[in-house]
Design a protein around this motif. Structure first.
Motif, PDB file in Angstrom:
ATOM      1  N   ALA A  58       0.843  -1.205   0.000  1.00  0.00           N
ATOM      2  CA  ALA A  58       0.000   0.000   0.000  1.00  0.00           C
ATOM      3  C   ALA A  58       0.878   1.255   0.000  1.00  0.00           C
ATOM      4  O   ALA A  58       0.645   2.202  -0.758  1.00  0.00           O
ATOM      5  N   PHE A  59       1.902   1.245   0.840  1.00  0.00           N
ATOM      6  CA  PHE A  59       2.804   2.396   0.935  1.00  0.00           C
ATOM      7  C   PHE A  59       3.521   2.618  -0.402  1.00  0.00           C
ATOM      8  O   PHE A  59       3.575   3.735  -0.927  1.00  0.00           O
ATOM      9  N   VAL A  60       4.061   1.538  -0.941  1.00  0.00           N
ATOM     10  CA  VAL A  60       4.831   1.658  -2.190  1.00  0.00           C
ATOM     11  C   VAL A  60       3.918   2.127  -3.324  1.00  0.00           C
ATOM     12  O   VAL A  60       4.297   3.013  -4.101  1.00  0.00           O
ATOM     13  N   ASN A  61       2.714   1.581  -3.415  1.00  0.00           N
ATOM     14  CA  ASN A  61       1.817   1.983  -4.505  1.00  0.00           C
ATOM     15  C   ASN A  61       1.491   3.477  -4.436  1.00  0.00           C
ATOM     16  O   ASN A  61       1.416   4.150  -5.463  1.00  0.00           O
TER      17      ASN A  61
ATOM     18  N   GLY B 194       9.759   1.479 -10.821  1.00  0.00           N
ATOM     19  CA  GLY B 194      10.064   0.058 -10.755  1.00  0.00           C
ATOM     20  C   GLY B 194       9.935  -0.489  -9.349  1.00  0.00           C
ATOM     21  O   GLY B 194      10.022   0.255  -8.369  1.00  0.00           O
ATOM     22  N   VAL B 195       9.699  -1.807  -9.267  1.00  0.00           N
ATOM     23  CA  VAL B 195       9.600  -2.488  -7.971  1.00  0.00           C
ATOM     24  C   VAL B 195      10.373  -3.803  -8.043  1.00  0.00           C
ATOM     25  O   VAL B 195      10.344  -4.484  -9.075  1.00  0.00           O
TER      26      VAL B 195
ATOM     27  N   SER C 261       4.481 -10.046  -5.827  1.00  0.00           N
ATOM     28  CA  SER C 261       4.738  -9.136  -6.953  1.00  0.00           C
ATOM     29  C   SER C 261       3.462  -8.636  -7.622  1.00  0.00           C
ATOM     30  O   SER C 261       3.440  -7.540  -8.183  1.00  0.00           O
ATOM     31  N   SER C 262       2.374  -9.419  -7.525  1.00  0.00           N
ATOM     32  CA  SER C 262       1.132  -8.986  -8.185  1.00  0.00           C
ATOM     33  C   SER C 262       0.466  -7.819  -7.455  1.00  0.00           C
ATOM     34  O   SER C 262      -0.460  -7.203  -7.970  1.00  0.00           O
ATOM     35  N   LEU C 263       0.948  -7.478  -6.255  1.00  0.00           N
ATOM     36  CA  LEU C 263       0.323  -6.397  -5.484  1.00  0.00           C
ATOM     37  C   LEU C 263       0.736  -5.006  -5.974  1.00  0.00           C
ATOM     38  O   LEU C 263       0.154  -4.006  -5.573  1.00  0.00           O
ATOM     39  N   TYR C 264       1.767  -4.939  -6.836  1.00  0.00           N
ATOM     40  CA  TYR C 264       2.339  -3.633  -7.170  1.00  0.00           C
ATOM     41  C   TYR C 264       1.892  -3.111  -8.516  1.00  0.00           C
ATOM     42  O   TYR C 264       1.735  -3.852  -9.475  1.00  0.00           O
TER      43      TYR C 264
ATOM     44  N   LYS D 271       9.873  -6.308 -11.105  1.00  0.00           N
ATOM     45  CA  LYS D 271      10.816  -7.422 -11.248  1.00  0.00           C
ATOM     46  C   LYS D 271      10.567  -8.427 -10.127  1.00  0.00           C
ATOM     47  O   LYS D 271      10.670  -8.087  -8.946  1.00  0.00           O
ATOM     48  N   THR D 272      10.235  -9.644 -10.518  1.00  0.00           N
ATOM     49  CA  THR D 272      10.044 -10.711  -9.544  1.00  0.00           C
ATOM     50  C   THR D 272      11.389 -11.386  -9.331  1.00  0.00           C
ATOM     51  O   THR D 272      11.955 -11.955 -10.250  1.00  0.00           O
ATOM     52  N   ILE D 273      11.901 -11.303  -8.117  1.00  0.00           N
ATOM     53  CA  ILE D 273      13.266 -11.763  -7.870  1.00  0.00           C
ATOM     54  C   ILE D 273      13.328 -13.251  -7.518  1.00  0.00           C
ATOM     55  O   ILE D 273      14.366 -13.893  -7.680  1.00  0.00           O
TER      56      ILE D 273
END
Ligand code: TXA
Ligand code: MG
Length: 361
Positions: free
Chosen positions: A263-266, A280-281, A288-291, A297-299
């Motif tokens: 939530a914060f990052v979005n 980018g995230v 990863s689907s939350l962003y 990038k899925t690490i």
């Protein structure tokens, strides 16, 4: 960088399966003996090799990397007994570590012998020594005469190369030869342990963890700056003070419970986008689907530290290539002293890439 350094012809050779391609490794050894430079694979990251006993080769390494010459190089060996040639004293602790972890991703700091020029050690009286487990690397070092100085084969300020493709991007035209062995095994640089202090200190965490070292040595400490969030104290490995591994974009780590982090990052991503930035995230597979970023990038799976370690530097480079200006990363690894594993190395590198910017939510 000066254009003339980009003029030299670089021979690129793909190594055969199992690295039994003696011809290329022999040729690489000959180049090194003559004072030339060869980028080569190791089990950690690609190295940029020169003859460790030739001061001019070390100077060439600094020039090719665009790296300050006070940042010492690691001397790579192909057999343990050569420790006695590069180190003035070989403490019993060094022999125990060599027995337990060599060949492998462990670098030891020891008092240097007169054989090793100061150009190789960045002016220090100590020398960093490692015996890699990569078979091709060891053969090449043997053909080269036994002592190969090698930093990671990236341009200064870029992440260490984990694929030959990245070595070619950074070093073509700057070195005589590049040995291509595809993707490396580990993806983060070797653990560095300083044996000139008591108790020994980990200056750079890696695949060989502090816990593994402690099992062999009894007591080992971490350099106090390894996991600092502010990044204000100077680390003891000279190279660790530079803002290495940094992507061009601004990278911030966000720590906390995953829904809150997302939530914060979005919210921050929306702000950055309004300001016209490409966003980018870096996220775990589970979240990863939350962003909602331009590039996510899925690490890897959160618990799959070996995959995360191997992917991290490549992801940082991809963000550069895609011109992403504002990057948020979830927190990975475990920086606490109690837990072992690759987590400490991952967290240390991520903190450095982020210039130690961390937000707790
Ligand atoms: O996995 C690795 O170690 C890779 C591969 C190519 O072997 N090499 C590598 O080298 O990471 P480089 O130059 O990128 O990092 C060497 C680090 C630097 O942070 C440097 O300051 C530190 O080792 N170092 C070298 N000699 C030292 C010394 N005498 N005392 C303290 N730190 C030292
Ligand atoms: Mg490096």
């Amino acid at each position: 960088m000066k254009a003339d350094r980009n003029q030299m012809e670089t021979k690129i050779v793909r190594l055969s399966e199992g690295n039994n391609d003696d011809k290329a490794l022999f040729e690489a050894g000959e180049i090194l003996k003559k004072g030339g430079l060869v980028a080569f694979p190791t089990e950690t990251v690609y190295g940029l090799g020169g003859d460790a006993l030739n001061p001019d080769s070390s100077k060439k390494i600094y020039a090719a990397k665009g790296r300050p010459s006070d940042n010492p190089l690691i001397v790579h060996l192909y057999r343990t007994e050569d420790l006695y040639r590069v180190a003035k004293e070989v403490p019993e602790k060094a022999l125990r570590l060599a027995e337990a972890f060599w060949p492998g991703p462990l670098t030891m700091i020891l008092p240097k012998s007169d054989l090793v020029p100061k150009e190789t050690t960045g002016g220090l009286d100590t020398v960093a020594v490692r015996l890699p487990s990569h078979v091709g690397a060891r053969k090449m070092i043997e053909y080269a005469g036994g002592f190969v100085a090698a930093p990671s084969a990236n341009l200064s300020g870029k992440p260490s190369p984990t694929l030959a493709k990245y070595v070619i991007e950074d070093m073509q035209g700057r070195v005589d030869m590049i040995l291509d062995d595809g993707e490396v095994g580990i993806g983060l640089e070797s653990t560095i342990v300083d044996l000139t202090v008591d108790p020994p200190q980990v200056l750079r965490p890696g695949y060989i963890t502090k816990e593994m070292l402690t099992e062999v040595l009894g007591r080992v400490e971490n350099d106090a700056t390894l996991f600092s969030v502010s990044g204000k104290t100077a680390p003891r490995a000279p190279g660790m003070k530079y803002r290495h591994y940094a992507p061009k974009g601004d990278l911030v780590i966000v720590r906390g419970e995953s829904e809150r982090v997302a939530a914060f990052v979005n919210e921050k991503l929306r702000e950055a986008r309004r300001a016209g930035e490409k966003t980018g995230v870096i996220a775990a597979q589970e979240t990863s689907s939350l962003y909602d970023a331009d590039v996510v990038k899925t690490i890897g799976k959160r618990r799959d530290e070996e995959v995360i370690a191997k992917r991290l530097y490549g992801i940082l480079r991809e963000f550069d290539d895609e011109n992403v200006g504002k990057i948020f990363s979830e927190s990975f690894g475990e920086e606490s002293d109690e837990k072992g594993g690759l987590g400490q190395a991952i967290m240390n590198r991520l903190l450095k890439a982020a210039g130690h910017q961390v937000i707790e939510v």
